[in-house]
Design a protein around this motif. Structure first.
Motif: not given
Length: 501
Positions: A245, A248, A312-314, A317, A335-337, A353, A359, A382
């Motif tokens: 996160g 990313p 990663a949270a995109v 996702v 995994d968040g930003f 992210g 997400a 995250g």
């Protein structure tokens, strides 16, 4: 000599009436902020080097010190803030990429803080967690679509290999090298004591910690540092790190200065060489390629270890998670930003992210819509900050959470955000022997166990208040959540109603 355009961010405030010249601050500061003036018999401070780690404040026997934010300012400008101007000065001086530590600090929405929990009253009474059974145990891994029985009616165990946790918490990936030996020991011992797991990160597993294998997740990243058959077989699960996160689309980098001694041996990297893991795995360019690695790892460990894929949270996702759920992976970690790390490019950390709450909700809903939610478990991280964040995450669809920064705070981290310097005054993000020994693992592991135990108690209390007696009944139960101050679109993505509805 060029002009120094930068002014220090923090100042040391010393009460000279209280200061007894004991020089503890001088001995404890790895950044050499404090010094003793023999001629005037007083302590002095070089504010330029202060990172606001609070080590001197915490250990000053007379409470003579405090760290204050400088009131030095630029001409007021909402667009060109002082922090932005200072960053330009730094890059104009160095020509280097800006690096930052420990997660995104910017004022983006924290959706957990805008979500409230429902409570039971009369028709659906609450549960007393002190007198009635409450189940916080969770099982991570692929679940069978149906129950099977033999000809005598006995249940057939058709469960795939998985992870059993006493509470839905795991310590997230932090590599040996980015954090110290003593920090890793604290995490490993705490995981065993608490009945949970910790993650090695991409730095391999020190031989001393193989004894904690049943409480260890071993990670396989693009650099494949320290990865070999014994390492894979040592852990309870294997995690393929596709992204994280804090950065990313960006790989990992441990400077050669930190590749020394046991870190070099554990990572299988020559001493003094930079350990660079590129952003992509150069053998994975499709879900089919990922599937091949998943099954290669399962084959290597005789199908006895569940495989996690960390992403990663995109923005897309949910689609990515859908592919991973079909790849043969048992668990998806998102995994968040706001995820922390020892060092990330500042521009990436602060601008790439999406929040973990959005997400998670979108992934859980996508997998349910496609009828494959039971193919995988979902672990999220995250910036999980407390037990209520955990309860809300599970109600949004998670099976379990990863905690990283919270675990380091329990060990004494003060978020001074100077991890990349290797001068951690608390003995956590450093390899300096003099600094490492400041973290006593006998104390550190106990503090982590206390944290997990306290959160478990609070989780039971909140579940009891909702009239729910098991984590499994809470999972994905968004009826127990209400939003406050959220737009219709945000409520739609989260899948919850507004408070009052």
């Amino acid at each position: 000599m060029g002009i120094n355009y930068l002014y220090q961010e923090y100042e040391v405030s010393r009460n000279m009436d209280r200061c007894i010249n004991c020089r503890v601050c001088e001995r404890q500061c790895a950044n050499e902020v404090h010094s003793f003036d023999k001629d005037k018999n007083i302590m002095r401070s070089d504010d330029v080097n202060c990172v606001n780690c609070h080590r001197c404040v915490a250990l000053c026997p007379t409470r003579a010190l405090k760290i204050v934010k400088t009131d030095h300012t630029f001409k007021e400008n909402a667009n060109w803030r002082g922090s932005i101007i200072n960053e330009i000065y730094k890059q104009a001086e160095s020509g280097a990429v800006l690096l930052s530590s420990m997660g995104n600090p910017n004022n983006y929405p924290v959706y957990f803080d805008k979500i409230l929990l429902n409570a039971s009253q009369v028709t659906n009474p609450s549960i007393d967690p002190l007198r009635e059974p409450m189940e916080t145990k969770v099982f991570l891994g692929s679940k069978p679509k149906s129950i099977q029985r033999d000809k005598d009616g006995r249940l057939i165990n058709n469960l795939s290999c998985g992870i059993e946790l006493s509470v839905p918490i795991m310590f997230s990936a932090m590599s040996y090298g980015s954090i110290s030996y003593n920090a890793h020991e604290s995490l490993a011992r705490a995981a065993k004591e608490a009945g949970i797991l910790y993650n090695t990160g991409e730095g391999g597993l020190h031989k001393d910690f193989y004894q904690y294998g049943s409480n260890t997740i071993v990670q396989v990243a693009s650099g494949r540092f320290g990865v070999y058959k014994d390492y894979l077989e040592a852990g309870a699960a294997i995690e393929i790190k596709m992204g994280q996160g804090a950065k990313p689309g960006i790989g990992g980098h441990l400077p050669g200065a930190k590749i020394v001694g046991d870190i070099s041996k554990t990572r299988m990297v020559p001493e003094g060489s930079d350990a660079i893991s590129p952003a992509p795995h150069h053998d994975i360019y499709s879900i089919e390629d990922l599937r091949q690695l998943v099954y290669s790892l399962k084959e290597t460990t005789n199908y006895k270890k569940p495989v996690i894929v960390k992403i990663a949270a995109v923005h897309n996702v949910a689609a990515i998670a859908s592919g991973i759920a079909r790849s043969g992976a048992d668990i998806i970690a998102i995994d968040g930003f706001r995820g922390g790390t020892g060092a990330a490019p500042t521009r990436i950390r602060d601008n790439v992210g999406i929040p973990i709450e959005l997400a998670l909700a979108s992934v859980d809903q996508r997998l349910r819509d496609e009828g494959i939610r039971d193919n995988v478990s979902i672990v999220v991280g995250g910036s999980i900050r407390n037990s209520s964040d955990i309860v809300k995450a599970i109600a949004l669809g998670a099976d379990c959470v990863y905690i990283g920064t919270a675990a380091l705070l329990a060990l004494g981290c003060h978020l001074c955000r100077s991890c990349q310097t290797g001068k951690c005054n608390w003995g956590i993000a450093t390899q300096s022997p003099e600094l490492v020994k400041r973290l006593n693992p006998d104390i550190g592991f106990k503090r982590l166990v206390n944290l997990v135990g306290a959160w478990e108690h609070e989780i039971k209390e909140m579940m009891g208040g909702m009239g729910i007696n098991s984590i499994e009944s809470l999972k994905g139960n968004r009826l127990m959540l209400r939003g406050v101050g959220l737009s219709e679109k945000e409520l739609q993505i989260l899948g919850i109603k507004h408070a009052g509805e």
